[in-house]
Design an enzyme around this catalytic site. Structure first.
Site, PDB file in Angstrom:
ATOM      1  NE  ARG A   1      -3.722  -1.870   1.658  1.00  0.00           N
ATOM      2  CZ  ARG A   1      -5.012  -2.050   2.279  1.00  0.00           C
ATOM      3  NH1 ARG A   1      -5.163  -1.085   3.557  1.00  0.00           N
ATOM      4  NH2 ARG A   1      -6.131  -3.266   2.803  1.00  0.00           N
TER       5      ARG A   1
ATOM      6  CG  ASP B   1     -13.456   7.020   8.681  1.00  0.00           C
ATOM      7  OD1 ASP B   1     -14.077   5.592   9.138  1.00  0.00           O
ATOM      8  OD2 ASP B   1     -13.056   6.819   8.727  1.00  0.00           O
TER       9      ASP B   1
HETATM   10  C1  LIG Z   1     -13.954  -1.486   8.329  1.00  0.00           C
HETATM   11  S1  LIG Z   1     -14.342   0.110   8.935  1.00  0.00           S
HETATM   12  C2  LIG Z   1     -16.277   0.313   9.612  1.00  0.00           C
HETATM   13  C3  LIG Z   1     -17.126   0.499   8.885  1.00  0.00           C
HETATM   14  C4  LIG Z   1     -18.866   0.595   9.047  1.00  0.00           C
HETATM   15  N1  LIG Z   1     -18.593   1.246  11.542  1.00  0.00           N
HETATM   16  C5  LIG Z   1     -19.454  -0.383   9.303  1.00  0.00           C
HETATM   17  O1  LIG Z   1     -18.896  -0.974  10.570  1.00  0.00           O
HETATM   18  O2  LIG Z   1     -19.446  -1.214   8.931  1.00  0.00           O
HETATM   19  C6  LIG Z   1     -13.640   0.829   9.912  1.00  0.00           C
HETATM   20  C7  LIG Z   1     -13.123   2.662  10.038  1.00  0.00           C
HETATM   21  O3  LIG Z   1     -12.677   3.171  11.146  1.00  0.00           O
HETATM   22  C8  LIG Z   1     -11.857   4.103  10.896  1.00  0.00           C
HETATM   23  N2  LIG Z   1     -11.076   4.058  11.454  1.00  0.00           N
HETATM   24  C9  LIG Z   1      -9.813   3.186  11.844  1.00  0.00           C
HETATM   25  N3  LIG Z   1      -9.048   3.596  13.559  1.00  0.00           N
HETATM   26  C10 LIG Z   1      -9.866   4.898  14.055  1.00  0.00           C
HETATM   27  C11 LIG Z   1      -9.625   6.239  14.882  1.00  0.00           C
HETATM   28  N4  LIG Z   1      -8.879   5.834  15.068  1.00  0.00           N
HETATM   29  N5  LIG Z   1     -10.791   6.633  14.642  1.00  0.00           N
HETATM   30  C12 LIG Z   1     -11.759   7.099  13.691  1.00  0.00           C
HETATM   31  N6  LIG Z   1     -11.695   6.192  13.086  1.00  0.00           N
HETATM   32  C13 LIG Z   1     -11.657   5.069  12.421  1.00  0.00           C
HETATM   33  C14 LIG Z   1     -11.456   3.906   8.589  1.00  0.00           C
HETATM   34  O4  LIG Z   1     -11.074   4.739   9.130  1.00  0.00           O
HETATM   35  C15 LIG Z   1     -12.478   3.297   8.453  1.00  0.00           C
HETATM   36  O5  LIG Z   1     -13.006   3.578   7.732  1.00  0.00           O
END
Ligand SMILES: C[S@@+](CC[C@H](N)C(=O)[O-])C[C@H]1O[C@@H](n2cnc3c(N)ncnc32)[C@H](O)[C@@H]1O
Length: 273
Positions: free
Chosen positions: A42, A143
């Site tokens: 990546r 996010d």
């Molecule tokens: C797998 S997605 C989950 C999306 C949705 N909540 C779902 O369950 O389908 C995880 C998300 O967490 C966000 N993320 C990761 N670390 C984070 C943090 N410290 N604060 C806020 N968002 C975070 C990532 O950018 C990503 O968009």
């Protein structure tokens, strides 16, 4: 003239350790050793973009004033954004039932924390638009990734993503794209306006978002260690009204986490009245 070597440099273990610690500090995400190939895959394009031939030079950029966008980009590339409409449908059935039982006359507020590209927040908006007894409601999506939030604000998705959206809601709240939007659909503008997307890093001081009836915190704690989860749950419960619900993914758990939350069914927790 000097030439640029565009061959992919191999990521050494100490370089992987550096980026692993950096990502942990910035986002709370824990990368295990099995992610080494993924990380180099990546980040490689960023090295190429800057004409840099080794990882250490790239890492030096990440801490440089004026390169904040690059830091965001690196975090973006290392996070998993997988999400879809009506993911874990049981949770939206719960919301539908909660709306039917709710007699609250005040504004209903739901927070999709770690909302990724917006599918979870728009799913909630469709359910509220259709089933809330009051027109007074609001959805907030947050996010850590600015790029993914921009995508969420657009509300534009490939037609394939409609798969799990019930036909009734699809007809009412989604618009099929034509010409340059062929193969895409858009969340109906009035519904889109009901959802606010904001930047928030869950491991840092959270913005003043007010209090919520329900918080969706799904598929993000799986990337955190127990200490980060504990701190997050204690802070996030303060954003819940008494009697409000925290909803996590079925693949996550609050085992070993101290809080004022009581499990009402697997993955659904209620803040003590
Ligand atoms: C797998 S997605 C989950 C999306 C949705 N909540 C779902 O369950 O389908 C995880 C998300 O967490 C966000 N993320 C990761 N670390 C984070 C943090 N410290 N604060 C806020 N968002 C975070 C990532 O950018 C990503 O968009």
């Amino acid at each position: 003239m000097n030439s640029i070597n565009l061959n992919t440099p191999s990521l050494k273990k100490h370089e992987f350790n550096w980026i692993r610690d950096y990502l942990y500090k910035q986002s709370g995400i824990v990368l295990n050793d099995s992610k080494m190939a993924l990380v180099s895959g990546r980040l490689d394009k960023r090295l190429r973009h800057h004409g840099i031939t080794n990882y250490q030079d790239y890492f030096n950029l990440l801490d440089k004033p004026g390169f904040e966008k690059e830091t965001m980009m690196a975090i973006d590339l290392l996070t998993t954004n997988e999400t879809y409409f009506f993911r874990e449908p049981h949770h939206f059935e719960f919301i539908q039932k909660w709306l039917a039982d709710s007699s609250a006359s005040r504004k209903l507020r739901i927070w999709s924390a770690a909302c990724s590209s917006g599918e979870e927040a728009y799913t909630l908006a469709m359910v509220l638009a259709e089933y809330a007894k009051t027109p007074e409601w609001e959805i907030v999506g947050t996010d850590i990734s600015s790029r993914i939030l921009e995508k969420a604000r657009q509300g534009l998705y490939p037609m394939m993503a409609t798969e799990k959206i019930p036909t009734l809601l699809l007809k009412k709240y989604c618009l099929k794209g034509h010409d340059e939007y062929d193969g895409l659909f858009m969340i109906e503008p009035k519904l889109r306006k009901r959802v606010d997307f904001l930047y928030a890093n869950l491991i840092e001081k959270l913005p003043d978002l007010g209090s919520f009836d329900v918080i969706f915190l799904r598929n993000v704690m799986i990337y955190f260690d127990l200490a980060t989860k504990q701190r997050l749950v204690l802070r996030i419960q303060d954003y819940l009204r008494s009697g409000g619900y925290l909803i996590i993914s079925h693949s996550e758990s609050l085992n070993g986490i101290k809080s004022d939350l009581k499990m009402v069914s697997p993955s659904i927790y209620c803040k003590h009245l």
